[in-house]
Design a protein around this motif. Structure first.
Motif, mmCIF file in Angstrom:
data_model
loop_
_atom_site.group_PDB
_atom_site.id
_atom_site.type_symbol
_atom_site.label_atom_id
_atom_site.label_comp_id
_atom_site.label_asym_id
_atom_site.label_seq_id
_atom_site.Cartn_x
_atom_site.Cartn_y
_atom_site.Cartn_z
ATOM 1 N N GLN A 160 0.914 -1.167 0.042
ATOM 2 C CA GLN A 160 -0.046 -0.115 -0.003
ATOM 3 C C GLN A 160 1.006 1.289 0.022
ATOM 4 N N PHE A 161 0.813 2.181 -0.815
ATOM 5 C CA PHE A 161 1.383 3.184 -1.141
ATOM 6 C C PHE A 161 1.108 4.320 -0.281
ATOM 7 N N PRO A 162 1.790 5.559 -0.052
ATOM 8 C CA PRO A 162 1.508 6.508 0.601
ATOM 9 C C PRO A 162 0.209 7.297 0.000
ATOM 10 N N ASP A 163 -0.058 7.067 -0.992
ATOM 11 C CA ASP A 163 -1.276 7.910 -1.188
ATOM 12 C C ASP A 163 -2.583 6.911 -1.266
ATOM 13 N N LEU A 164 -2.203 5.734 -0.363
ATOM 14 C CA LEU A 164 -3.178 4.667 0.094
ATOM 15 C C LEU A 164 -3.725 3.708 -0.950
ATOM 16 N N HIS A 165 -3.244 4.024 -2.358
ATOM 17 C CA HIS A 165 -3.958 3.004 -3.338
ATOM 18 C C HIS A 165 -2.668 1.763 -2.862
ATOM 19 N N SER A 166 -3.414 0.579 -3.375
ATOM 20 C CA SER A 166 -2.760 -0.742 -3.210
ATOM 21 C C SER A 166 -2.472 -1.392 -4.289
ATOM 22 N N GLU A 167 -1.430 -2.275 -4.586
ATOM 23 C CA GLU A 167 -1.297 -3.206 -5.604
ATOM 24 C C GLU A 167 -1.120 -4.679 -5.117
ATOM 25 N N LEU A 168 -1.527 -5.640 -6.008
ATOM 26 C CA LEU A 168 -1.429 -6.970 -5.491
ATOM 27 C C LEU A 168 -0.289 -7.686 -6.611
ATOM 28 N N ASN A 169 0.484 -7.986 -6.415
ATOM 29 C CA ASN A 169 1.474 -8.654 -7.307
ATOM 30 C C ASN A 169 1.490 -10.430 -7.460
ATOM 31 N N LEU A 170 1.137 -10.817 -8.629
ATOM 32 C CA LEU A 170 1.092 -12.280 -8.757
ATOM 33 C C LEU A 170 2.265 -12.684 -9.803
ATOM 34 N N SER A 171 3.072 -13.411 -9.010
ATOM 35 C CA SER A 171 4.028 -14.043 -10.201
ATOM 36 C C SER A 171 4.075 -15.595 -10.159
ATOM 37 N N SER A 172 4.698 -15.985 -11.196
ATOM 38 C CA SER A 172 4.782 -17.525 -11.681
ATOM 39 C C SER A 172 3.546 -18.040 -11.653
ATOM 40 N N LEU A 173 2.681 -17.457 -12.331
ATOM 41 C CA LEU A 173 1.355 -17.803 -12.455
ATOM 42 C C LEU A 173 1.130 -19.207 -13.059
ATOM 43 N N GLU A 174 0.010 -19.713 -12.080
ATOM 44 C CA GLU A 174 -0.301 -21.103 -12.496
ATOM 45 C C GLU A 174 -1.744 -21.173 -12.922
ATOM 46 N N LEU A 175 -2.186 -22.121 -13.491
ATOM 47 C CA LEU A 175 -3.650 -22.261 -14.082
ATOM 48 C C LEU A 175 -4.644 -22.200 -12.763
ATOM 49 N N GLY A 176 -4.263 -22.552 -11.529
ATOM 50 C CA GLY A 176 -5.284 -22.480 -10.617
ATOM 51 C C GLY A 176 -5.300 -21.149 -9.733
ATOM 52 N N ASP A 177 -4.560 -20.173 -10.350
ATOM 53 C CA ASP A 177 -4.622 -18.832 -9.888
ATOM 54 C C ASP A 177 -5.711 -17.885 -10.656
ATOM 55 N N SER A 178 -6.194 -18.682 -11.648
ATOM 56 C CA SER A 178 -7.394 -17.911 -12.153
ATOM 57 C C SER A 178 -8.735 -17.804 -11.418
ATOM 58 N N ALA A 179 -8.949 -16.579 -11.122
ATOM 59 C CA ALA A 179 -9.970 -16.328 -10.057
ATOM 60 C C ALA A 179 -10.315 -14.891 -10.218
ATOM 61 N N LEU A 180 -11.232 -14.174 -9.521
ATOM 62 C CA LEU A 180 -11.653 -12.898 -9.383
ATOM 63 C C LEU A 180 -11.123 -12.469 -8.263
ATOM 64 N N TYR A 181 -10.237 -11.471 -8.125
ATOM 65 C CA TYR A 181 -9.574 -10.642 -7.177
ATOM 66 C C TYR A 181 -10.178 -9.601 -6.674
ATOM 67 N N PHE A 182 -10.820 -9.412 -5.610
ATOM 68 C CA PHE A 182 -11.303 -8.427 -5.197
ATOM 69 C C PHE A 182 -10.377 -7.477 -4.277
ATOM 70 N N CYS A 183 -10.695 -6.036 -4.341
ATOM 71 C CA CYS A 183 -9.973 -5.222 -3.141
ATOM 72 C C CYS A 183 -11.220 -4.761 -2.569
ATOM 73 N N ALA A 184 -10.998 -4.439 -1.321
ATOM 74 C CA ALA A 184 -12.199 -3.892 -0.417
ATOM 75 C C ALA A 184 -11.369 -2.864 0.527
ATOM 76 N N SER A 185 -12.249 -1.826 0.860
ATOM 77 C CA SER A 185 -11.847 -0.935 1.831
ATOM 78 C C SER A 185 -12.528 -0.560 3.101
ATOM 79 N N SER A 186 -11.994 -0.107 4.149
ATOM 80 C CA SER A 186 -12.911 0.446 5.357
ATOM 81 C C SER A 186 -12.160 1.617 5.574
ATOM 82 N N PRO A 187 -12.834 2.461 6.575
ATOM 83 C CA PRO A 187 -12.426 3.788 6.982
ATOM 84 C C PRO A 187 -11.137 3.462 7.901
#
Lengths: 117, 113
Positions: free
Chosen positions: B68-95
């Motif tokens: 999570q960066f100083p401006d509060l945005h976030s990144e999710l890094n996925l490497s060496s991807l496999e077939l089983g990584d296929s999915a829906l990735y959700f980000c959620a926030s709370s105060p």
């Protein structure tokens, strides 16, 4: 283990009728929150209703209400006057404390609700 | 509209590749959660950040990382991807750190071929 169980993978209801979706949870905590989220085909998770465990009164939001039975660890969702737009996956969720003082939501597997015209 | 923005909405890539998913939380929300939704596992908690710091880890693979960066945005890094990584990735926030409720983005649909 702290888990959330939705025993009905699929449910259907006629438009304008009432349907109840079941949810049970397992926890050793005394203070917690429970939620129902809706995921329509657009796939965004939308909060439907929430219940604080310390409140005895069941939460209601327009046509949506819950039957919260704390001793039985049951948290069912009732949808009255069902509308076509209610068709979606419904997820029951429990707010769980984690180490370090943070919290997360633990979700059930979901119930797919079909509304028939 | 929850106010949480995720990009890209759809992503198709090959096994062994690396991808980055981006999330902008609601204005003012300090806490960001990442969840993975697959047909067999349902919604699984991956990781949480609060005001730039990692707060909790769930079922996140070592091939995955986030920040999570100083401006509060976030990144999710996925490497060496496999077939089983296929999915829906959700980000959620709370105060704040403690979850009254979570506000979800529309998700990033990852397909690994």
């Amino acid at each position: 283990a702290q888990t959330v169980t939705q025993s009905q993978p699929e449910m259907s209801v006629q438009e304008a009728e009432t349907v109840t979706l079941s949810c049970t949870y397992d926890t050793s905590e005394s203070d917690y929150y429970l939620f129902w989220y809706k995921q329509p085909p657009s796939r965004q998770m939308i909060l439907v209703i929430r219940q604080e465990a310390y409140k005895q009164q069941n939460a209601t939001e327009n046509r949506f209400s819950v039957n919260f039975q704390k001793a039985a660890k049951s948290f069912s969702l009732k949808i009255s006057d069902s509308q076509l737009g209610d068709a979606a996956m419904y997820f029951c969720a429990y707010r769980r404390h984690m180490q370090g003082g943070s919290e997360k939501l633990v979700f059930g597997k979901g119930t797919k609700l079909t509304v028939n015209p | 509209d929850s106010g949480v923005t995720q990009t890209p909405k759809h992503l198709i890539t090959a096994t062994g590749q690396r991808v980055t998913l981006r999330c902008s939380p609601r204005s003012g929300d300090l806490s960001v959660y990442w969840y993975q939704q697959s047909l067999d596992q349902g919604l699984q908690f991956l990781i949480q950040y609060y005001n730039g710091e990692e707060r909790a880890k769930g079922n996140i693979l070592e091939r995955f990382s986030a920040q999570q960066f100083p401006d509060l945005h976030s990144e999710l890094n996925l490497s060496s991807l496999e077939l089983g990584d296929s999915a829906l990735y959700f980000c959620a926030s709370s105060p704040r750190q403690y979850v009254g409720e979570l506000f979800f983005g529309e998700g990033s649909r990852l397909t690994v071929l």
